[in-house]
Design an enzyme around this catalytic site. Structure first.
Site, mmCIF file in Angstrom:
data_model
loop_
_atom_site.group_PDB
_atom_site.id
_atom_site.type_symbol
_atom_site.label_atom_id
_atom_site.label_comp_id
_atom_site.label_asym_id
_atom_site.label_seq_id
_atom_site.Cartn_x
_atom_site.Cartn_y
_atom_site.Cartn_z
ATOM 1 N N ASP A 190 47.976 84.747 -29.186
ATOM 2 C CA ASP A 190 48.267 83.463 -28.560
ATOM 3 C C ASP A 190 49.733 83.390 -28.141
ATOM 4 O O ASP A 190 50.062 82.989 -27.014
ATOM 5 C CB ASP A 190 47.977 82.311 -29.528
ATOM 6 C CG ASP A 190 46.535 81.844 -29.481
ATOM 7 O OD1 ASP A 190 45.827 82.164 -28.509
ATOM 8 O OD2 ASP A 190 46.108 81.154 -30.431
ATOM 9 N N LEU A 191 50.619 83.749 -29.048
ATOM 10 C CA LEU A 191 52.047 83.616 -28.776
ATOM 11 C C LEU A 191 52.484 84.531 -27.645
ATOM 12 O O LEU A 191 53.248 84.121 -26.750
ATOM 13 C CB LEU A 191 52.853 83.916 -30.043
ATOM 14 C CG LEU A 191 52.632 82.942 -31.204
ATOM 15 C CD1 LEU A 191 53.354 83.414 -32.452
ATOM 16 C CD2 LEU A 191 53.108 81.544 -30.821
#
Length: 417
Positions: A190-191
């Site tokens: 996600d990051l």
């Protein structure tokens, strides 16, 4: 120690001329828009009336007020929404959709992470927005992208870490105790998707500023995870052999791993033969530098099962801090394994002021992590706390769209806001 931050309106902002309509929630999209906000963009975060971003409910822990009581602002939400303005809009209502299209006309960027095709039903997809704002930069973030056989599947970080190969190379070796696949301790996919999306948006804005042409950005968690395999992916493509898990060791470098000291653990990362030699000399084993089995890194990789137990025995003879002092003096990369409390107590982290405090309407002040980007002329300032749900609804509709207080009140009455 946290450091209070006071925003300075006189300081230039790299993206002070950019406005972002942020329709994303949870982590990958908000991580992108938080980067843009830290760099000065006016980020308008659109949230569901009454509940808002899913992560607002992802607690405990929550930010606490001056009396130590939970405010209801989840720490998870706070981590990814600094510097934005929150506007509540019912995206499923025709009036809400009209408002969002009107807002898009006043924006440079639209960011969204809805399922493939969902926003088309609302007239908020790229083609619909492009029709009213031809130079828009429109970024979609999904699990698998806009095409391909998996396009309509829901994608979550944990699933993508597994599907994208990260878990196949994370965790202890299968032949050792505790061996098996392991996810990363933070939502890396996600990051990193949020980070790649940030880069893509900035590149698209530069292209627009040069040519006047907007464009569509299709970001996928799976694509990002495959790209993040980096040298591991390259190793496979050039050898035909799927890399295995190495735990805290390295597939291509020896020694490059953790070792147990007399009183804890240490990381030793010897990136070349000279550093290896200095390491064993500091440990009183210069013979391990001249042994013909270990003189070069390829030989050490080949003979790791023989060498590593000898190094482990050597390291156990001294305490952690003694090793760190010896190896730092010798120029050998090394370090402790800190828990998160020790991270924020670390003198270097404190000197770099990575923990900050920002004024907050409910908590008084909230503790956050500073943006790590340091630029001399246009610093990435983190001066505005994550907003309360709908905190800026009236302000944005009034100042950006020119709606009167009476019109805003009527929209609230009809449940649009």
């Amino acid at each position: 120690m946290t450091h209070p931050v006071t925003p300075s309106p006189a300081r230039p902002r790299a993206l002070g001329h950019i406005r972002v309509l942020d329709l994303s929630r949870v982590l990958a999209g908000p991580w992108c828009s938080q980067n843009l906000a830290d760099l000065g963009a006016d980020v308008i975060k659109i949230e569901r009336p009454g509940s808002g971003d899913d992560t607002r409910a992802w607690g405990p822990p929550y930010a606490k007020d001056a009396e130590g009581r939970d405010t209801g602002e989840a720490a998870y939400y706070l981590s990814a929404n600094r510097g934005k303005r929150s506007v509540t809009v019912d995206i499923a209502s025709p009036e809400g959709q009209d408002l969002l299209r009107e807002l898009a006309r006043h924006c440079d960027v639209v960011l969204e992470n809805f399922k493939v095709g969902q926003l088309k039903r609302y007239g908020l997809d790229y083609e619909s927005i492009k029709a009213i704002k031809p130079d828009i930069v429109y970024c979609s973030i999904t699990g698998f992208g806009q095409d391909g056989p998996y396009a309509h599947r829901a994608g979550y970080d944990f699933l993508i870490q597994g599907m994208g190969g990260l878990m196949s190379v994370t965790g202890e070796r299968d032949d050792l105790p505790g061996g098996g696949p392991q996810k990363a301790g933070v939502a890396l996919t996600d990051l990193m998707t949020g980070m790649y999306a940030t880069i893509a948006v900035l590149a698209a804005l530069t292209h627009r500023d040069r040519t006047g042409e907007g464009q569509y950005i299709d970001m996928a968690l799976l694509d990002t995870q495959v790209a993040m395999l980096a040298n591991v992916g390259s190793n496979y493509l050039n050898s035909g052999k799927a890399p295995q898990r190495w735990g805290n060791a390295h597939a291509n470098i020896v020694p490059y791993q953790t070792f147990a000291c007399a009183d804890g653990h240490i990381i030793v990362a010897t990136g070349n033969d000279g550093q290896y030699r200095k390491f064993v000399e500091a440990g009183g084993r210069p013979d391990l530098a001249t042994d013909e089995r270990f003189t070069t890194n390829p030989l050490r990789v080949k003979n790791r099962d023989t060498l590593v137990p000898l190094l482990a025995e050597m390291v156990r003879t001294k305490a952690r801090d003694e090793w760190i002092a010896l190896l730092e003096a010798a120029g050998v990369p090394c370090g402790p394994i800190n828990d998160v409390g020790e991270v924020f107590a670390n003198e270097q982290v404190r000197a770099r002021e990575m923990a900050i405090e920002l004024p907050h309407p409910d908590a008084g002040r909230v503790k956050l992590v500073r943006n790590p980007i340091r630029m001399s002329a246009t610093p990435a300032t983190s001066g505005v706390a994550p907003p309360l749900l709908g905190q800026h609804t009236g302000e944005v509709l009034r100042d950006v769209l020119g709606r009167s207080e009476e019109e805003i009140a009527a929209l609230r009455e009809r449940g649009v806001l």
